[in-house]
Design a protein around this motif. Structure first.
Motif, PDB file in Angstrom:
ATOM      1  N   VAL A   1       0.844  -1.191   0.000  1.00  0.00           N
ATOM      2  CA  VAL A   1       0.000   0.000   0.000  1.00  0.00           C
ATOM      3  C   VAL A   1       0.880   1.242   0.000  1.00  0.00           C
ATOM      4  O   VAL A   1       1.752   1.397   0.860  1.00  0.00           O
ATOM      5  CB  VAL A   1      -0.942   0.054   1.225  1.00  0.00           C
ATOM      6  CG1 VAL A   1      -1.972   1.167   1.050  1.00  0.00           C
ATOM      7  CG2 VAL A   1      -1.632  -1.281   1.459  1.00  0.00           C
TER       8      VAL A   1
ATOM      9  N   ASP B   1       0.934   2.966  10.892  1.00  0.00           N
ATOM     10  CA  ASP B   1       0.364   1.708  11.358  1.00  0.00           C
ATOM     11  C   ASP B   1      -1.151   1.787  11.488  1.00  0.00           C
ATOM     12  O   ASP B   1      -1.876   0.814  11.227  1.00  0.00           O
ATOM     13  CB  ASP B   1       1.007   1.272  12.678  1.00  0.00           C
ATOM     14  CG  ASP B   1       0.933   2.337  13.757  1.00  0.00           C
ATOM     15  OD1 ASP B   1       0.784   3.525  13.406  1.00  0.00           O
ATOM     16  OD2 ASP B   1       1.018   1.987  14.950  1.00  0.00           O
TER      17      ASP B   1
ATOM     18  N   ILE C   1      -3.011   1.457   8.093  1.00  0.00           N
ATOM     19  CA  ILE C   1      -3.023   0.132   7.481  1.00  0.00           C
ATOM     20  C   ILE C   1      -4.289  -0.653   7.810  1.00  0.00           C
ATOM     21  O   ILE C   1      -4.912  -1.247   6.930  1.00  0.00           O
ATOM     22  CB  ILE C   1      -1.771  -0.660   7.914  1.00  0.00           C
ATOM     23  CG1 ILE C   1      -0.509  -0.022   7.331  1.00  0.00           C
ATOM     24  CG2 ILE C   1      -1.863  -2.118   7.482  1.00  0.00           C
ATOM     25  CD1 ILE C   1       0.777  -0.583   7.894  1.00  0.00           C
ATOM     26  N   LYS C   2      -4.701  -0.679   9.077  1.00  0.00           N
ATOM     27  CA  LYS C   2      -5.784  -1.572   9.494  1.00  0.00           C
ATOM     28  C   LYS C   2      -7.093  -1.347   8.736  1.00  0.00           C
ATOM     29  O   LYS C   2      -7.648  -2.310   8.175  1.00  0.00           O
ATOM     30  CB  LYS C   2      -6.023  -1.470  10.997  1.00  0.00           C
ATOM     31  CG  LYS C   2      -7.176  -2.365  11.465  1.00  0.00           C
ATOM     32  CD  LYS C   2      -7.321  -2.404  12.954  1.00  0.00           C
ATOM     33  CE  LYS C   2      -8.574  -3.150  13.383  1.00  0.00           C
ATOM     34  NZ  LYS C   2      -8.759  -4.443  12.682  1.00  0.00           N
TER      35      LYS C   2
ATOM     36  N   THR D   1      -7.592  -0.092   5.920  1.00  0.00           N
ATOM     37  CA  THR D   1      -7.383  -0.394   4.502  1.00  0.00           C
ATOM     38  C   THR D   1      -7.434  -1.896   4.269  1.00  0.00           C
ATOM     39  O   THR D   1      -8.115  -2.381   3.355  1.00  0.00           O
ATOM     40  CB  THR D   1      -6.041   0.187   4.039  1.00  0.00           C
ATOM     41  OG1 THR D   1      -6.012   1.593   4.302  1.00  0.00           O
ATOM     42  CG2 THR D   1      -5.832  -0.051   2.555  1.00  0.00           C
ATOM     43  N   ILE D   2      -6.720  -2.664   5.081  1.00  0.00           N
ATOM     44  CA  ILE D   2      -6.748  -4.122   4.955  1.00  0.00           C
ATOM     45  C   ILE D   2      -8.157  -4.652   5.217  1.00  0.00           C
ATOM     46  O   ILE D   2      -8.628  -5.578   4.538  1.00  0.00           O
ATOM     47  CB  ILE D   2      -5.747  -4.781   5.932  1.00  0.00           C
ATOM     48  CG1 ILE D   2      -4.317  -4.302   5.646  1.00  0.00           C
ATOM     49  CG2 ILE D   2      -5.825  -6.305   5.845  1.00  0.00           C
ATOM     50  CD1 ILE D   2      -3.778  -4.688   4.297  1.00  0.00           C
TER      51      ILE D   2
ATOM     52  N   ILE E   1       3.002  -7.240   4.764  1.00  0.00           N
ATOM     53  CA  ILE E   1       2.445  -5.933   4.411  1.00  0.00           C
ATOM     54  C   ILE E   1       3.605  -4.971   4.218  1.00  0.00           C
ATOM     55  O   ILE E   1       4.441  -4.807   5.100  1.00  0.00           O
ATOM     56  CB  ILE E   1       1.500  -5.390   5.501  1.00  0.00           C
ATOM     57  CG1 ILE E   1       0.336  -6.353   5.742  1.00  0.00           C
ATOM     58  CG2 ILE E   1       0.966  -4.019   5.103  1.00  0.00           C
ATOM     59  CD1 ILE E   1      -0.561  -5.951   6.895  1.00  0.00           C
TER      60      ILE E   1
ATOM     61  N   ALA F   1       4.113  -1.039   3.408  1.00  0.00           N
ATOM     62  CA  ALA F   1       3.334   0.193   3.338  1.00  0.00           C
ATOM     63  C   ALA F   1       4.234   1.420   3.374  1.00  0.00           C
ATOM     64  O   ALA F   1       5.264   1.427   4.055  1.00  0.00           O
ATOM     65  CB  ALA F   1       2.334   0.257   4.494  1.00  0.00           C
TER      66      ALA F   1
ATOM     67  N   LYS G   1       3.955   5.969   3.103  1.00  0.00           N
ATOM     68  CA  LYS G   1       3.085   7.145   3.063  1.00  0.00           C
ATOM     69  C   LYS G   1       3.909   8.365   2.673  1.00  0.00           C
ATOM     70  O   LYS G   1       5.124   8.422   2.920  1.00  0.00           O
ATOM     71  CB  LYS G   1       2.414   7.383   4.413  1.00  0.00           C
ATOM     72  CG  LYS G   1       3.362   7.878   5.502  1.00  0.00           C
ATOM     73  CD  LYS G   1       2.626   8.322   6.754  1.00  0.00           C
ATOM     74  CE  LYS G   1       3.622   8.910   7.757  1.00  0.00           C
ATOM     75  NZ  LYS G   1       2.985   9.403   8.981  1.00  0.00           N
TER      76      LYS G   1
ATOM     77  N   CYS H   1       7.010  -1.427   7.048  1.00  0.00           N
ATOM     78  CA  CYS H   1       6.331  -0.166   6.777  1.00  0.00           C
ATOM     79  C   CYS H   1       7.385   0.910   6.641  1.00  0.00           C
ATOM     80  O   CYS H   1       8.237   1.044   7.514  1.00  0.00           O
ATOM     81  CB  CYS H   1       5.372   0.203   7.903  1.00  0.00           C
ATOM     82  SG  CYS H   1       4.243  -1.105   8.362  1.00  0.00           S
TER      83      CYS H   1
END
Length: 407
Positions: free
Chosen positions: A309, A326, A329-330, A332-333, A360, A362, A364, A398
């Motif tokens: 992501v 962090d 992420i949740k 989105t998943i 994962i 990720a 940003k 991440c």
């Protein structure tokens, strides 16, 4: 007028051709083979000498063996993203002289990137350019290569088309030829279906690089020189790479619906929201809708999964604390049920089967000027499904501003 050419090394393979108008909008594109066909198309679709021509092919080759210095420079900058260069030298007949040089001489184009006049012909290379401009963690696997399935290539091609549609200057949403290319990619079931369009797509991207050379010069730089050869590409990237799937990782057995290493990728427009905040529900809804559209009725992915992501957040204003990676992420998943399927069992609300997500990756970053917030999501099968197995521990990497690595 700005022209892009994905030039084959000989006239037996396809050459992609594309032209953009002065505002950067796609005006025409096609693929041909012979020198006569190239000249005819250029004469028909460019009313005058193009301002810049970007060619994906070696233009200046003087070294008798090995790589050119510019190829080593590009590999040093982009090799970790799998965007290194092959060797071009005069020991290979098709580079002595290079077809691009012969074309430029025939058309009277100037190979000097420092020139400000019309008819400037540049050597470009789409893979590192895509890595730099789209901030890719690894090249898009849309080209034919041993071990790549049609589904992997089809998904990557659609991913590339999505990203190019986000380049507002191209203005391709209503372009009839572009829609034909998109339909061909979406319906591809054999390698030949993708090979019939990839050169033309590359040419359109090259044409965008030609336009950028005049209008967004800060996005590009010259690696090498006009004496030993050069390649125009973005500056060396600093963003994180996407980890490779290990060569010895278990692979899906593959069938008509789930060949090995199937992936799904899509873009989401909207402000990413963190877990347990007012914007979470709206963000999950737009992610779920985009995921469903990407699947287009296909079966959900099976086996063990990797999720990548790339978040683009709104600019922070005032005392806004920003967004924790962090916590982005949740939700989105949790919205990926159309891709990974629901978890078995009795639940008050449907739950995604995210126990099968073993990795994962990720990142940003804040939106740049005139850029809309959102996310780019890729879900990849990394191992076969085996009934009765339980999840195994894997790192969740991440990276980004305030990056965190969880184990």
């Amino acid at each position: 007028m700005f022209v892009g050419i994905d030039l084959a090394w000989n006239d037996r393979a396809r050459t992609g051709l594309a032209a953009l108008d002065d505002d950067g909008r796609l005006a025409a594109s096609t693929s041909v083979r012979s020198n006569t066909e190239i000249d005819t198309w250029l004469d028909t679709n460019t009313s005058s000498v193009p301002k810049v021509i970007a060619v994906d092919a070696p233009l200046i080759v003087t070294n008798p063996d090995g790589q050119r210095p510019c190829e080593r420079m590009v590999t040093a900058a982009f090799g970790r993203y799998d965007a290194g260069c092959h060797a071009s030298n005069t020991s290979k007949p098709y580079f002595n002289p290079p077809r691009a040089q012969v074309l430029a001489d025939r058309r009277g184009w100037n190979p000097d990137p420092g020139s400000n006049g019309s008819g400037v012909c540049l050597e470009v290379y789409p893979h590192p350019a895509m890595v730099g401009l789209f901030r890719l963690g690894r090249i898009l696997p849309y080209k034919g290569k041993r071990g790549r399935t049609v589904e992997v290539r089809r998904t990557a091609t659609l991913d590339l088309l999505d990203r190019m549609e986000d380049l507002d200057q191209l203005d391709v949403a209503e372009n009839e030829r572009w829609q034909q290319l998109r339909r061909a990619a979406d319906e591809a079931t054999r390698p030949m279906h993708l090979e019939g369009i990839e050169d033309e797509i590359d040419a359109i991207f090259c044409a965008y690089l030609a336009w950028s050379w005049r209008h967004r010069r800060e996005d590009l730089q010259v690696y090498g020189d006009i004496i030993s050869g050069y390649i125009v590409a973005p500056p060396p990237p600093t963003h994180a790479t996407t980890p490779r799937v290990p060569r010895n990782a278990p692979r899906a057995s593959g069938d008509a619906h789930h060949p090995s290493h199937v992936s799904v990728s899509f873009s989401v427009s909207g402000q990413p929201a963190t877990f347990a905040t007012a914007g979470e529900r709206a963000w999950r809804d737009v992610v779920e809708q985009a995921a469903a559209e990407a699947m287009n009725g296909r079966p959900t992915l099976q086996g063990r999964l990797s999720v990548q992501v790339d978040f683009v957040t709104a600019q922070r204003h005032g005392k806004h604390p920003g967004w924790d990676l962090d916590n982005l992420i949740k939700p989105t998943i949790d919205a990926l049920t159309p891709v990974i399927g629901p978890r078995e069992g009795q639940w008050r609300h449907a739950q995604p089967d995210d126990e099968r997500v073993d990795e994962i990756v990720a990142k940003k970053r804040p939106a740049e000027a005139d850029e809309q917030p959102g996310a780019r999501i890729v879900v990849l099968e990394i191992a076969a499904h085996t009934s009765g197995t339980t999840g195994h521990s894997s790192p969740m990497s991440c990276s980004g501003s305030g990056a965190t690595t969880l184990h």
